[in-house]
Design a protein around this motif. Sequence first.
Motif, short mmCIF file in Angstrom:
data_model
loop_
_atom_site.label_atom_id
_atom_site.label_comp_id
_atom_site.label_asym_id
_atom_site.label_seq_id
_atom_site.Cartn_x
_atom_site.Cartn_y
_atom_site.Cartn_z
N ASN A 29 64.19 20.60 56.59
CA ASN A 29 63.76 21.97 56.31
C ASN A 29 62.41 21.99 55.62
N ALA A 30 62.21 21.05 54.68
CA ALA A 30 60.93 20.99 53.98
C ALA A 30 59.81 20.62 54.92
N ALA A 31 60.15 19.76 55.91
CA ALA A 31 59.12 19.31 56.86
C ALA A 31 58.60 20.47 57.71
N SER A 32 59.43 21.53 57.88
CA SER A 32 59.00 22.65 58.69
C SER A 32 57.97 23.51 57.98
N GLY A 33 57.79 23.32 56.68
CA GLY A 33 56.76 24.04 55.94
C GLY A 33 57.29 25.17 55.09
N MET A 34 56.51 25.51 54.07
CA MET A 34 56.86 26.59 53.16
C MET A 34 56.68 27.96 53.83
N ALA A 35 57.46 28.92 53.37
CA ALA A 35 57.29 30.29 53.85
C ALA A 35 55.96 30.84 53.37
N VAL A 36 55.48 31.85 54.07
CA VAL A 36 54.17 32.44 53.75
C VAL A 36 54.37 33.87 53.28
N VAL A 78 53.82 30.19 50.06
CA VAL A 78 52.37 30.16 49.92
C VAL A 78 51.94 31.56 49.48
N ILE A 79 51.18 31.63 48.39
CA ILE A 79 50.75 32.92 47.87
C ILE A 79 49.23 32.93 47.67
N VAL A 80 48.67 34.12 47.50
CA VAL A 80 47.24 34.26 47.20
C VAL A 80 47.02 33.95 45.72
#
Length: 223
Positions: free
Chosen positions: A87-94, A125-127
């Motif tokens: 799950n981590a390999a698929s990437g963080m939510a944006v 992922v945040i600004v």
Amino acid sequence: MDLAQIRMRPKWLARVGFLSGFVQRKENEGRVLSSLSCSHLPEDEVKGGEGAGVAAATVATAMILCTIPLRALVLPPPIIRSFKMANAASGMAVNDDCKLKFLELKAKRTYRFIVFKIDDVLKQVIVEKLGEPTQSYDDFAASLPENECRYAIYDFDFVTEENCQKSKIFFIAWSPDTARVRSKMLYASSKDRFKRELDGIQVELQATDPTEMGIDVIRGRAN
């Protein structure tokens, strides 16, 4: 009749008379014992022939499955960890604000640059920072932390050899050598998913120190 044939007839699996039986859980043995019947199967499926064979085989199979220890149905820690890693390999939510601010930069030139970070609490992922249109490349470079990874968007204005004013949107994956290994891996594994959310990136740079994303490098890639 073999198991392959039974699998081809899921209706018998669905009609096994669990409702007419009972399930007794014996905690000291960690097993489930079931009393099963075929009282809920239609008579034409129970009487003789193939129907009786399938029903009997289905019940027998179900009874075998019910003797599996309950603890065997719980995934062991190594498998759970592997699921978490996948799950981590698929990437963080944006976060939606990332896409909104990028669209404003692309369509309205509202910002000169945007710096993004992975928030460990939100798991997104945040600004982190927004650069005003009047700010320079040096301002952008100074906004990136020396020892931490970041993603960044930079809107670069330049003049071509034909004396035409143009701009290109750069995506910069900032991963300094001094950053923590875990942080580098997390940003690297989330990069592709994050980029897919930002439609309009024209040039990508991977930088591990300031010289790999200097203004001369930016200008060279733009041309």
